[in-house]
Design an enzyme around this catalytic site. Structure first.
Site, PDB file in Angstrom:
ATOM      1  CD1 TRP A 127      -2.425  -2.027   1.768  1.00 48.48           C
ATOM      2  CD2 TRP A 127      -3.039  -0.999  -0.122  1.00 48.48           C
ATOM      3  NE1 TRP A 127      -3.488  -2.707   1.242  1.00 48.48           N
ATOM      4  CE2 TRP A 127      -3.888  -2.104   0.090  1.00 48.48           C
ATOM      5  CE3 TRP A 127      -3.235  -0.213  -1.262  1.00 48.48           C
ATOM      6  CZ2 TRP A 127      -4.932  -2.440  -0.791  1.00 48.48           C
ATOM      7  CZ3 TRP A 127      -4.271  -0.536  -2.136  1.00 48.48           C
ATOM      8  CH2 TRP A 127      -5.093  -1.631  -1.900  1.00 48.48           C
ATOM      9  CG  ASP A 139      -3.331   4.246   3.874  1.00 42.97           C
ATOM     10  OD1 ASP A 139      -4.380   4.125   4.539  1.00 42.97           O
ATOM     11  OD2 ASP A 139      -3.112   3.606   2.814  1.00 42.97           O
ATOM     12  CE  LYS A 172      -9.340  -2.472   3.586  1.00 44.87           C
ATOM     13  NZ  LYS A 172      -8.314  -1.591   3.081  1.00 44.87           N
TER      14      LYS A 172
HETATM   15  C1  LIG Z   1      -7.717  -1.267   1.759  1.00 40.93           C
HETATM   16  C2  LIG Z   1      -6.572  -0.329   1.800  1.00 40.93           C
HETATM   17  C3  LIG Z   1      -6.365   0.622   0.785  1.00 40.93           C
HETATM   18  C4  LIG Z   1      -7.251   0.712  -0.427  1.00 40.93           C
HETATM   19  O1  LIG Z   1      -8.480   1.207  -0.140  1.00 40.93           O
HETATM   20  P1  LIG Z   1      -9.525   1.571  -1.309  1.00 40.93           P
HETATM   21  O2  LIG Z   1     -10.779   1.819  -0.571  1.00 40.93           O
HETATM   22  O3  LIG Z   1      -9.601   0.392  -2.234  1.00 40.93           O
HETATM   23  O4  LIG Z   1      -9.050   2.771  -1.997  1.00 40.93           O
HETATM   24  C5  LIG Z   1      -5.292   1.478   0.914  1.00 40.93           C
HETATM   25  N1  LIG Z   1      -4.459   1.426   1.982  1.00 40.93           N
HETATM   26  C6  LIG Z   1      -4.625   0.510   2.956  1.00 40.93           C
HETATM   27  C7  LIG Z   1      -3.688   0.502   4.116  1.00 40.93           C
HETATM   28  C8  LIG Z   1      -5.689  -0.385   2.894  1.00 40.93           C
HETATM   29  O5  LIG Z   1      -5.864  -1.294   3.879  1.00 40.93           O
END
Ligand SMILES: *Cc1c(COP(=O)(O)O)cnc(C)c1O
Length: 360
Positions: free
Chosen positions: A102, A172, A196
């Site tokens: 990511w 993030d 999540k």
């Molecule tokens: C799931 C996730 C993403 C992607 O999220 P989207 O909703 O598909 O844009 C990005 N970073 C992390 C850490 C994630 O767990």
């Protein structure tokens, strides 16, 4: 009705109490005669719902007034572009710490909007650790430093708050937000897709220190301009109303259970249950450096990979689904976010233990 034990990495399992509340509210939210989905986003009912979700975010994370709380769309992947569009122009340069799939994706996307430096990376060890603070080579003039606090695919979590001096730290936090208290004021920006740990997909929470606003690149789409969204209380465009409502129910549920400290204790207990077992197993093992193991996404492998399908099929027979690892990582992954009850993690461990006995 029977519900499975869902170890999906996201969209992920939600608290049953939240789903029941949503079902009860479905046709008529609190006597309004409407579903939340049918409400005007500017009407008094939704205004209430938004304010409530907003307050819960501020309460749970301890967000002070000099930070904006924004509800945006496009998920964390859209933020990979939206964030540099809003922040990189101050100096034209940004630092990225790469600890997995990511953060690597974030770094690559940011390169479209300015000069990007890799301040640290764990790619040399296959992203099995969080790069230690003393290996971070920060530029003196970066607009911000970006990191991912939990690499959902690799199962690598940063358990400390990085020091970046005067350079704003951006994280993030999609897959570990609300899983434990954080020292919010050490960050310039945090962002997270909801699916999540906070609700359904469709809403992205962005928390920005307000002194960082006002540097958007001229071509930044208005709907993705942090300043504009802050000025309009996330209502420049129609926000994802239903997702915001469910997020509010999830946050209320967290609060009722004792807030983020309670989440931290529960999450640590659940993760320990699996890692302790993995460390003593003759069949299963985890590869991540011990200090950086994720409490949210427990990745593991079978020493005999020819047993993978049998393991997954057996789990499914016991009602446990979504244990296959990400296609880029292989192996297995159990995502055990806030909403995963301890007893279900115990069920997984018991199943693994039985499977090990039968196959070694
Ligand atoms: C799931 C996730 C993403 C992607 O999220 P989207 O909703 O598909 O844009 C990005 N970073 C992390 C850490 C994630 O767990």
């Amino acid at each position: 009705m029977s519900r499975v034990i869902n170890f999906s990495s996201g969209p992920a399992t939600l608290p049953e109490a939240v789903l029941r509340q949503a079902a009860a509210d479905m046709l008529d939210w609190r006597g309004s005669g409407m579903s939340v989905m049918e409400m005007s986003h500017r009407g008094p009912e939704f205004t209430d719902i938004l304010a409530n979700t907003h307050t819960l975010v501020r309460d749970l994370l301890g967000v002070p007034d000099d930070y904006a709380v924004l509800f945006m769309q496009g998920g964390a992947i859209a933020q990979n572009a939206i964030l540099p569009m809003n922040l990189i122009a101050k100096t034209g340069v940004a630092d990225y710490v790469v600890s997995g799939v990511w953060s690597e994706k974030s770094m690559k996307e940011a390169g479209k909007y300015g000069q990007v430096n890799i301040a640290a990376s764990s790619s040399d060890n296959g992203f099995l650790s969080m790069p230690l603070q003393d290996t971070w080579q920060l530029s003196s003039h970066a607009s911000y430093v970006h990191m991912c606090s939990n690499e959902t695919i690799g199962g690598v979590e940063c358990h400390w708050t990085p020091q970046t001096g005067d350079i704003p730290l951006v994280a993030d936090m999609s897959s570990n937000i609300m899983s434990a208290p954080i020292d919010l004021q050490r960050y310039g920006v945090i962002y997270a897709g909801a699916q999540k740990n906070m609700g359904p997909s469709g809403v992205t929470l962005v928390i920005v220190r307000r002194d960082l606003l006002g540097h958007a690149l001229p071509f930044t789409p208005s709907a993705f301009n942090y300043q504009l969204q802050d000025d309009q209380s996330s209502m420049y465009n129609t926000p994802p109303t239903y997702a915001i409502y469910i997020m509010g129910l999830v946050l209320q549920h967290i609060k009722q259970q004792g807030g983020l400290l309670a989440m931290q204790t529960q999450n640590q207990g659940k993760a320990d249950l699996l890692y302790d077992y993995l460390d003593h197993s003759r069949l299963f093992f985890n590869k991540v450096h011990r200090a950086d193991r994720s409490r949210m996404n427990v990745t593991f492998f079978l020493r005999d990979e020819s047993l993978n399908d049998a393991f997954l099929q057996g789990a499914e027979k016991e009602g446990m689904v979504q244990l296959r690892g990400h296609r880029s990582a292989g192996g297995m992954r159990a995502s055990i976010y806030n909403a995963m009850p301890w007893v279900h993690v115990q069920r997984l461990r018991d199943y693994m233990h039985g499977f090990e006995k039968a196959h070694t």
